[in-house]
Design an enzyme around this catalytic site. Structure first.
Site, mmCIF file in Angstrom:
data_model
loop_
_atom_site.group_PDB
_atom_site.id
_atom_site.type_symbol
_atom_site.label_atom_id
_atom_site.label_comp_id
_atom_site.label_asym_id
_atom_site.label_seq_id
_atom_site.Cartn_x
_atom_site.Cartn_y
_atom_site.Cartn_z
ATOM 1 N N HIS A 293 0.866 -1.191 0.000
ATOM 2 C CA HIS A 293 0.000 0.000 0.000
ATOM 3 C C HIS A 293 0.892 1.227 0.000
ATOM 4 O O HIS A 293 1.660 1.445 0.931
ATOM 5 C CB HIS A 293 -0.893 -0.021 1.250
ATOM 6 C CG HIS A 293 -1.900 1.084 1.298
ATOM 7 N ND1 HIS A 293 -3.206 0.920 0.899
ATOM 8 C CD2 HIS A 293 -1.793 2.371 1.674
ATOM 9 C CE1 HIS A 293 -3.860 2.046 1.054
ATOM 10 N NE2 HIS A 293 -3.024 2.952 1.522
ATOM 11 N N HIS A 336 -1.168 3.026 11.767
ATOM 12 C CA HIS A 336 -0.087 3.979 11.562
ATOM 13 C C HIS A 336 0.061 4.896 12.766
ATOM 14 O O HIS A 336 -0.915 5.279 13.403
ATOM 15 C CB HIS A 336 -0.428 4.825 10.322
ATOM 16 C CG HIS A 336 0.660 5.720 9.861
ATOM 17 N ND1 HIS A 336 1.974 5.332 9.763
ATOM 18 C CD2 HIS A 336 0.642 7.016 9.457
ATOM 19 C CE1 HIS A 336 2.695 6.328 9.318
ATOM 20 N NE2 HIS A 336 1.916 7.373 9.140
ATOM 21 N N GLU A 342 -2.512 14.788 11.128
ATOM 22 C CA GLU A 342 -3.405 14.493 10.017
ATOM 23 C C GLU A 342 -4.826 14.947 10.351
ATOM 24 O O GLU A 342 -5.497 14.364 11.202
ATOM 25 C CB GLU A 342 -3.405 12.995 9.704
ATOM 26 C CG GLU A 342 -2.027 12.435 9.355
ATOM 27 C CD GLU A 342 -2.048 10.945 9.084
ATOM 28 O OE1 GLU A 342 -3.153 10.384 8.921
ATOM 29 O OE2 GLU A 342 -0.966 10.331 9.041
ATOM 30 N N HIS A 366 -5.903 13.150 13.771
ATOM 31 C CA HIS A 366 -4.997 12.184 14.384
ATOM 32 C C HIS A 366 -3.671 12.914 14.591
ATOM 33 O O HIS A 366 -2.970 13.241 13.634
ATOM 34 C CB HIS A 366 -4.833 10.959 13.489
ATOM 35 C CG HIS A 366 -6.133 10.264 13.220
ATOM 36 N ND1 HIS A 366 -6.518 9.809 11.978
ATOM 37 C CD2 HIS A 366 -7.167 9.960 14.055
ATOM 38 C CE1 HIS A 366 -7.701 9.251 12.045
ATOM 39 N NE2 HIS A 366 -8.123 9.338 13.303
ATOM 40 N N HIS A 372 -3.720 5.304 14.593
ATOM 41 C CA HIS A 372 -4.999 5.333 13.902
ATOM 42 C C HIS A 372 -4.966 4.340 12.753
ATOM 43 O O HIS A 372 -3.912 3.788 12.418
ATOM 44 C CB HIS A 372 -5.312 6.740 13.388
ATOM 45 C CG HIS A 372 -4.226 7.339 12.549
ATOM 46 N ND1 HIS A 372 -3.098 7.912 13.077
ATOM 47 C CD2 HIS A 372 -4.084 7.450 11.204
ATOM 48 C CE1 HIS A 372 -2.313 8.359 12.110
ATOM 49 N NE2 HIS A 372 -2.901 8.083 10.959
#
Length: 442
Positions: A293, A336, A342, A366, A372
């Site tokens: 990803h 993460h 973020e 976050h 998160h």
């Protein structure tokens, strides 16, 4: 004169533009920027977005040829406001994951314009030192009348979520609808007209300006293409009024001055320091075709870099409709912890990793190193789904304001707005332990 949505736009990000209102052909001086007398007896005025001595490739300035210089106004007076905040110590820090329900729009019995409907959610730094960011929302239902706004602190990246913004600037008009964005840079005067309840998000940067990210190994093409950024053509009004209000945001506070004419009297202009808009549907997605990803940085539309190479004061990132064709991998965003902050918002649809609870017109934050990732439903579904080419995010547009700074939430954002979802943490509490040392997944 035609309305803003009928005007043609000049295309191309960061170029040197020239524009004049067709009612006054030849309004642009030829051969020099500041002649002894300008055509049509206009005034020449330079708007500088960088220091005079900034390197040529970084230097931002435009020349405006206007009916009256912008210096003609009465003294500014302080406007008391508790909505816009740049003193982050007023509210204690909170490292928890935060999610907001859709921010409330004004009621039918209220008349709130764009400036009066600005609320600060979080931020860091301070404009007096030209370092930092702030995240705001705008919640309005009334057009600005005989009133304009300019920001002495930084650039506004505006993301409409509900309702269309008809923006008049000194450079001309822009119509900005949901799934489009616009950037009004430091010092540019503008007024916003709306028709009914209107809501959206704003990312403000105090240092530097937004620019396109470097593409590196991607090469010359991809992500946001320069030619898709549009800036308005010159449009002016020669209008005297009893009182035109000019509102300035200066060092985090609002000030207001009055003048007897419209400030939108620029007949012609040229330069590379301009307002601009961009349609998010034009973003050219880069995606994996094998496994794993990619980091969300591949979805960066605009960035405001810091002095540290590769590290942004702020990035504007989107998660648009796209194909997913990875093999043997976990497709949604991975769990993460990030040294960046973020802040996410949702323009429309349902975000793939949080299909429940994260709603259009709401947001999440976050913070630095706060963990998160996907909720239980998303994790279980993605872990067991048959991997085949699939469309993601059709009918959806989520975005992220990402910053290297640690953001503090305002009292309004955490308490007064009454939109903070205190149950947000529960979306991860049902994640199960699957570990079995006697069994190894292949």
């Amino acid at each position: 004169m035609a309305d803003g949505d009928q005007l043609k736009y000049l295309s191309g990000f960061g170029n040197e533009f020239t524009s004049e209102d067709p009612r006054c052909p030849g309004a642009l001086p030829q051969g020099q920027n500041n002649p002894q007398k300008c055509p049509y007896e206009l005034y020449a005025e330079q708007l500088s977005g960088t220091a005079f001595t900034a390197p040529r490739h970084e230097n931002k300035r435009s020349w405006l040829y206007r009916i009256r210089p912008s210096v003609i106004h009465l003294p500014f007076e302080r406007v008391t406001s508790t909505r816009l905040v740049q003193k982050w110590s007023e509210n204690p820090p909170n490292p928890n994951q935060m999610r907001w329900l859709p921010f409330k729009l004004p009621g039918d019995d209220e008349k709130v314009d764009f400036v009066d409907g600005l609320y600060t959610v979080c931020g860091a730094g301070h404009p007096s030192t030209r370092s930092g960011v702030a995240v705001h929302v705008f919640l309005c239902n009334t057009s600005m009348e005989d009133k304009c706004f300019y920001n002495s602190d930084g650039d506004f990246l505006i993301v409409p979520q509900e309702g269309t913004l008809n923006i008049t600037t000194e450079f001309g008009k822009m119509k900005v609808a949901p799934n489009e964005i616009c950037v009004i840079q430091l010092g540019m005067r503008f007024s916003v007209a709306v028709s009914g309840p209107t809501r959206g998000y704003i990312l403000e940067v105090f240092d530097g300006h937004f620019q396109l990210p470097n593409l590196g190994p991607i090469g010359a093409n991809g992500l946001a293409n320069p030619r898709d950024f549009l800036t308005p053509v010159a449009w002016y009004e020669d209008r005297d009024v009893d009182s035109f209000k000019v509102v300035s945001k200066f060092q985090g506070h609002l000030f207001q001055a009055e003048q007897g004419h419209s400030p939108f009297d620029v007949v012609a202009w040229h330069g590379n320091y301009v307002p601009y808009k961009y349609n998010l549907a034009n973003f050219m997605v880069i995606n994996a075709v094998e496994f794993d990803h990619c980091d969300p940085s591949i979805f960066t539309v605009l960035t405001c870099p810091s002095a540290r190479p590769g590290t942004a004061i702020a990035d504007f990132v989107i998660f648009p409709p796209r194909w997913a064709v990875q093999e043997h991998t976990f497709r949604p965003p991975y769990y993460h912890r990030n040294c960046m902050s973020e802040f996410m918002g949702l323009i429309h649809g349902r975000y793939e990793a949080k299909e429940e609870g994260f709603l259009p017109g709401g947001a999440s934050l976050h913070s630095t190193m706060t963990p998160h990732g996907p909720d239980t439903l998303c994790f279980e579904g993605a872990s067991n789904a048959e991997l085949q080419p699939a469309r993601l995010a059709d009918g959806t547009q989520a975005f992220m304001f990402e910053s290297s700074l640690s953001l503090t939430v305002t009292t309004w954002g955490e308490e007064t707005c009454h939109r903070l979802d205190h149950s947000y943490y529960q979306c991860w509490q049902t994640l199960k332990k699957h570990f079995n040392p006697a069994r190894k997944n292949q």
